[in-house]
Design an enzyme around this catalytic site. Structure first.
Site, short mmCIF file in Angstrom:
data_model
loop_
_atom_site.label_atom_id
_atom_site.label_comp_id
_atom_site.label_asym_id
_atom_site.label_seq_id
_atom_site.Cartn_x
_atom_site.Cartn_y
_atom_site.Cartn_z
CG ASP A 161 -1.67 1.24 1.44
OD1 ASP A 161 -2.40 1.62 0.51
OD2 ASP A 161 -1.54 1.87 2.50
CG ASP B 295 -1.75 7.57 0.26
OD1 ASP B 295 -0.81 8.34 0.05
OD2 ASP B 295 -2.64 7.33 -0.59
CD GLU C 238 8.96 9.53 28.85
OE1 GLU C 238 9.40 9.51 30.02
OE2 GLU C 238 7.94 8.92 28.50
#
Length: 385
Positions: free
Chosen positions: A17, A19, A312
């Site tokens: 695929d 997108d 983080e």
């Protein structure tokens, strides 16, 4: 979701695929929808994302028009919205791991097809600026070339037909539920790479669900394995992020005993949407203290069930005091693993310390060590001079 049943069969072709699987289209669409809806006094909050991911342009437009009560017909919405979007298509970035996957399959002569609900002309525009992509696919099938787009299997069956191969010989890689549904209906195996946060549990019909293309293990499917990992890590094209250190959730040192040097997510929405949740490593420069090794998580930290995707970093050095407000620059050079959930705090802590040991060791390797001298880190040290 067991992959065992697929191990009995080897796959010889791959259908991708576009997108949300190869391109970070969803991030671009969200940004343009925000700007578009402001004109009508509305605010895009992302709640329609599950209704538009993987859908045809008409279906996606209908969902937005209805949910926001826009005074437009679907055709009017499309005529106003799509020119704004097409202006940005050339700027859509490849998702992490996309170029690696395409180059690897092409290099091993694995037949590849691209199958997207987008129109053929839109596909051409989107991939034009991605070097080598168009030439890598033996077939490119757009949603306007079949009677029904995904979740109908027609688009995948047409791709198999153009490659003159049996549908059951293909592995499909998809990010959306309509895409997974379509591929399974075509008799193909599917690896899902969900583009929507915290939606993995909905992909029950996929043969495997992974966090990102960086975690794809092609050898599970009888396809040539990647050979580019270095001691449990995957080298990345370096990326850069910086800003003042802020107070985080207060859990790093209190609960985990791991003092993270948090950066504000504000202003980093593009980076956060572009890079998958997981554990990374690299080098950190502090404006007055020097350059240090670092390991970093991006994500929601399922154990704590964060509502916001966060960055983080853990600087691998014992500092005598806090350095809130200090300018921090990071050069991210490699990837260790996807974000995971843990059944206990002890298991989470043990894994984080394992990540630290891996990062500390591999950052001594020449491939990673050379980035310790990256100018971006040095600029952060001397910017006040």
């Amino acid at each position: 979701m067991s992959v065992e049943r697929t191990l009995k069969k080897l796959f010889s072709g791959v259908i991708l695929d576009l997108d949300g699987t190869l391109l970070n289209t969803d991030g671009v669409v969200s940004e343009i929808l925000k700007a578009f809806l402001v004109k009508y006094g509305k605010q895009w909050d992302g709640r329609e994302a599950p209704k538009i991911v993987g859908k045809t342009p008409t279906e996606a437009a209908a969902a937005v028009v209805e949910d926001y009560g826009l005074p437009l017909s679907i055709d009017e919405f499309l005529s106003q919205f799509y020119p704004m979007l097409s202006d940005q298509w050339r700027n859509i970035k490849a998702l992490p791991g996309a170029n690696r996957l395409i180059n690897h399959l092409r290099g091993h002569g694995v037949p590849m097809a691209l199958a997207s609900n987008s129109s053929q002309s839109n596909i051409e525009t989107k991939i034009f600026h991605h070097q080598g992509w168009k030439e890598s696919f033996s077939a490119i099938v757009g949603g306007d070339e079949v009677k029904a787009g995904k979740p109908s299997p027609e688009i995948f069956l047409e791709a198999a037909k153009r490659l003159n191969m049996d549908p059951s010989s293909f592995l499909v890689i998809e990010d959306s539920i309509p895409g997974v549904t379509a591929a399974k209906a075509a008799g193909m195996a599917v690896v899902a790479v969900p583009s929507l946060a915290k939606q993995s549990h909905l992909y029950t019909s996929a043969d495997e669900v992974i966090t990102s293309l960086l975690d794809l293990q092609l050898e599970k499917w009888g396809l040539p394995a990647f050979q580019d990992r270095i001691e449990c890590t995957l080298p990345l094209q370096p990326w850069y992020i910086g800003g003042p250190v802020i107070k985080g959730f207060g859990r790093g040192s209190k609960v985990l005993g791991i003092p993270t040097a948090n950066l504000s997510p504000e202003g980093y929405s593009a980076i956060l949407s572009e890079h998958p949740a997981g554990v990374y490593f690299g080098w950190a420069g502090l404006s007055t203290l020097g350059v240090y090794k670092m390991v970093m998580s991006i994500g929601w930290n399922p154990y704590f069930n964060n509502t916001e995707k966060a960055i983080e970093p853990w600087l691998l050095h014992d500092f005598n005091e806090d350095f809130y407000g200090e300018e921090l620059h990071l050069v991210v050079v490699g990837y260790i693993r996807p974000e995971a959930d843990f059944s206990s705090l002890e298991a989470l802590i043990a894994k984080i310390h394992e990540d630290r040991r891996i990062a500390e060791r591999v950052l001594e390797l020449p491939q990673y060590l050379k980035y310790k001298d990256d100018p971006y880190l040095k600029i952060s040290l001397h910017q006040d001079n």
